[in-house]
Design an enzyme around this catalytic site. Structure first.
Site, short mmCIF file in Angstrom:
data_model
loop_
_atom_site.label_atom_id
_atom_site.label_comp_id
_atom_site.label_asym_id
_atom_site.label_seq_id
_atom_site.Cartn_x
_atom_site.Cartn_y
_atom_site.Cartn_z
N HIS A 80 0.83 -1.21 0.00
CA HIS A 80 0.00 0.00 0.00
C HIS A 80 0.86 1.26 0.00
CE1 HIS A 80 -3.89 -2.01 1.68
NE2 HIS A 80 -3.43 -2.58 0.59
N LYS A 134 1.19 -0.61 15.27
CA LYS A 134 2.61 -0.65 15.65
C LYS A 134 3.03 -1.87 16.46
CE LYS A 134 3.83 3.08 13.68
NZ LYS A 134 4.06 2.68 12.29
N TYR A 143 3.67 6.43 10.22
CA TYR A 143 2.85 5.28 9.82
C TYR A 143 3.68 4.22 9.09
CZ TYR A 143 -1.40 2.79 8.62
OH TYR A 143 -2.38 1.83 8.52
N PRO A 186 -4.20 -0.57 18.82
CA PRO A 186 -3.90 -0.98 17.44
C PRO A 186 -4.05 0.11 16.38
CG PRO A 186 -6.00 -1.89 18.16
CD PRO A 186 -5.39 -1.24 19.35
N TYR A 197 -9.59 4.84 7.54
CA TYR A 197 -9.81 5.14 8.96
C TYR A 197 -10.96 6.14 9.05
CZ TYR A 197 -5.29 3.01 10.18
OH TYR A 197 -4.25 2.13 10.37
P1 FAD Z 1 2.73 -12.41 21.29
O1 FAD Z 1 2.36 -12.41 19.86
O2 FAD Z 1 1.68 -12.26 22.32
O3 FAD Z 1 3.53 -13.77 21.55
C1 FAD Z 1 3.83 -14.24 22.82
C2 FAD Z 1 3.89 -15.75 22.78
O4 FAD Z 1 4.27 -16.24 24.06
C3 FAD Z 1 2.54 -16.37 22.47
O5 FAD Z 1 2.67 -17.32 21.44
C4 FAD Z 1 2.11 -17.02 23.80
O6 FAD Z 1 1.31 -18.17 23.61
C5 FAD Z 1 3.47 -17.35 24.40
N1 FAD Z 1 3.47 -17.47 25.86
C6 FAD Z 1 2.72 -16.78 26.76
N2 FAD Z 1 3.03 -17.16 28.02
C7 FAD Z 1 4.01 -18.10 27.90
C8 FAD Z 1 4.76 -18.86 28.83
N3 FAD Z 1 4.53 -18.75 30.15
N4 FAD Z 1 5.68 -19.72 28.38
C9 FAD Z 1 5.91 -19.85 27.06
N5 FAD Z 1 5.23 -19.16 26.11
C10 FAD Z 1 4.30 -18.29 26.53
N6 FAD Z 1 -1.20 -5.24 16.46
C11 FAD Z 1 -1.34 -4.54 15.37
O7 FAD Z 1 -0.38 -3.88 14.96
N7 FAD Z 1 -2.54 -4.56 14.69
C12 FAD Z 1 -3.61 -5.31 15.11
O8 FAD Z 1 -4.66 -5.34 14.49
C13 FAD Z 1 -3.48 -6.07 16.28
N8 FAD Z 1 -4.50 -6.84 16.74
C14 FAD Z 1 -4.32 -7.56 17.89
C15 FAD Z 1 -5.37 -8.34 18.40
C16 FAD Z 1 -5.22 -9.06 19.59
C17 FAD Z 1 -6.37 -9.89 20.13
C18 FAD Z 1 -3.98 -9.00 20.27
C19 FAD Z 1 -3.79 -9.78 21.58
C20 FAD Z 1 -2.93 -8.24 19.74
C21 FAD Z 1 -3.09 -7.50 18.57
N9 FAD Z 1 -2.07 -6.72 18.03
C22 FAD Z 1 -2.23 -6.00 16.93
C23 FAD Z 1 -0.77 -6.64 18.63
C24 FAD Z 1 0.21 -7.59 17.99
O9 FAD Z 1 -0.45 -8.76 17.58
C25 FAD Z 1 1.25 -7.85 19.05
O10 FAD Z 1 1.90 -6.62 19.32
C26 FAD Z 1 2.29 -8.89 18.66
O11 FAD Z 1 1.68 -10.17 18.60
C27 FAD Z 1 3.43 -8.90 19.67
O12 FAD Z 1 4.26 -9.99 19.46
P2 FAD Z 1 4.98 -10.68 20.67
O13 FAD Z 1 5.78 -11.78 20.07
O14 FAD Z 1 5.64 -9.67 21.51
O15 FAD Z 1 3.82 -11.27 21.60
C1 PHB Z 2 -5.13 -4.83 10.40
O1 PHB Z 2 -5.02 -5.03 9.16
O2 PHB Z 2 -5.50 -5.72 11.18
C2 PHB Z 2 -4.85 -3.49 10.93
C3 PHB Z 2 -4.36 -2.52 10.08
C4 PHB Z 2 -4.13 -1.24 10.57
C5 PHB Z 2 -4.40 -0.95 11.88
C6 PHB Z 2 -4.86 -1.94 12.74
C7 PHB Z 2 -5.10 -3.21 12.26
O3 PHB Z 2 -4.19 0.31 12.33
#
Ligand code: FAD
Ligand code: PHB
Length: 391
Positions: free
Chosen positions: A72, A297, A385, A293, A201
């Protein structure tokens, strides 16, 4: 069991870290409480910054991404039935953002690691971390009912917001900074071609809405809802009716609708802990910080953290120097706070707050008018962004 870096969590932070360490010849073991299937199907983010995409491609895990992603060159801000495009070609030096679902990134990283014969232990239980204040860190857990101890030089806490690494640190070590918002996002996946080629948005008196996508056939759509909302209150008809209202626009606009096959509500918060390191425990991604979200980021920050962590470990194992490890937290936090600021700003500009009064609404509209008419303001939005520079 013994390794150099014990990684807790196979989310984007843990898996990208393991991959970067492997490329530097550093051993790691990843342990994960969930199953492979679960992490490969978990629906979360979808928008990758320019730098995240570059890293995945340059490190050899971007092949499918390049084939299947959508690139995009701008986004649309919509308010008062008007659509205003922020053009990244013009304003962000040609940098782009990429739609490729988080669970697809996870699948690619898991496949690459397993193909290289490197360990990810899924379905582990009772994880606990020890010895990181001294010289012998270890991670204890149960795998297939058997107690295991993983001895390591360092522990990488990549276990997300609800993980055990951050809460295991002694009281008084961390300072928490937090803002909880009085709303959440109801997100759906629908079998409907995206109604617009780029993300839209929408600021609306009924609340915020976002039109995004996963593929040319699948739309990802979000609605602002109260923070304690029950998903059962939202039938498919109610979701489409609300989306139609909040995305209304002049000029022949039509929302594409289709079968909804996934629905969830996510709460919204801004959260940071400082520092992101204590002894031989290094926190990364959601384990250390959460953003709402709105600025997309979360995943990108997780990748930015572990890139810095991998560089610091590489310096340590090559030269014995701990200079970059000592600066890990400070280096990450500079970027984290800028992403916090941007995510908070986008959230504040686009959502309706419970406490909204006529003054605040006029101020939000003035902000939207400014940000879609001043080149300086549009440039600031665009450069944040697509992702601020990494170095
Ligand atoms: P996570 O992806 O949470 O990974 C952590 C991992 O650790 C998981 O697999 C978990 O199962 C594992 N874990 C937990 N506890 C333990 C333990 N005790 N021992 C071993 N493993 C463990 N960001 C965006 O930018 N746009 C979005 O639309 C968006 N939507 C989201 C929707 C939801 C429901 C959530 C929860 C987050 C969303 N985010 C979004 C944020 C983005 O997905 C996260 O910032 C990203 O996943 C962070 O990655 P991470 O690896 O730090 O953590
Ligand atoms: C998404 O595609 O899930 C998405 C994109 C932009 C955002 C949040 C979520 O700001």
């Amino acid at each position: 069991m013994r390794t150099q870096i014990g990684i807790v969590g196979a989310g984007p932070a843990g898996l990208v870290l393991a991959h970067l360490l492997h490329l530097q010849g550093i051993e790691s073991v990843v342990i994960e409480t969930r199953s492979r299937k679960y992490i490969e199907e978990r629906v979360r983010a979808g928008l990758l910054e320019h730098g995240t995409v570059k890293l995945l491609i340059e490190t050899g895990v971007g092949e499918r991404l390049q084939r299947e992603c959508l690139t995009h060159h701008g986004i649309v801000l919509r308010f008062h039935r008007g659509s205003h495009r922020i053009d990244f070609n013009d304003l962000a030096g040609g940098k782009t953002v990429t739609i490729y679902a988080q669970q697809e990134v996870i699948k690619d990283l898991v496949a690459a690691r397993l193909a290289a014969g490197l360990p990810i232990l899924f379905d582990v239980e009772d994880v606990s971390v020890h010895g990181y204040e001294g010289s012998s860190p270890s991670i204890r857990f149960h795998a297939a009912g058997k107690e295991e101890v993983l001895h390591c030089d360092y522990i990488a806490g990549c276990d997300g917001f609800h993980g055990i690494c951050r809460p295991s640190l002694p009281a008084g070590v961390l300072t928490e900074f937090e803002r909880v918002y009085p709303f959440g996002w109801l997100g759906i996946l629908a079998e409907a071609p995206p109604s617009n080629d780029e993300l839209v948005y929408c600021y609306h008196e009924r609340g915020f809405a976002l039109l995004t996508m996963r593929t040319r056939q699948i739309s990802r759509l979000y609605l602002q809802v109260p923070h304690d909302e029950d998903i059962e209150a939202w039938s498919d008809d109610r979701i489409w009716s609300e989306l139609r209202k909040r995305t209304e626009a002049d000029g022949g606009w039509k929302l594409n609708e289709g079968h909804i096959f996934q629905k969830n509500i996510a709460s919204m918060r801004s959260y940071v802990v400082e520092p992101m390191q204590y002894g031989k425990m290094f926190l990364a991604g959601d384990a250390a910080h959460i953003v709402p979200p709105t600025g997309a980021k979360g995943l990108n920050l997780a990748v930015a953290d572990v890139r810095i962590m991998a560089k610091a470990f590489a310096e340590f194992y090559k030269t014995g120097k701990t200079h970059l490890l000592e600066r890990y937290s400070e280096t990450c936090l500079r970027r984290v706070w800028k992403a916090q600021r941007f995510s908070w700003w986008m959230t504040s500009m686009l959502h309706r707050f419970d406490t909204d009064n006529a003054f605040d609404q006029r101020r939000q509209l003035a902000e939207l008018d400014y940000v879609t008419s001043s080149r300086a303001a549009m440039t600031s939005l665009a450069e944040n962004y697509v992702g601020l520079p990494w170095d």
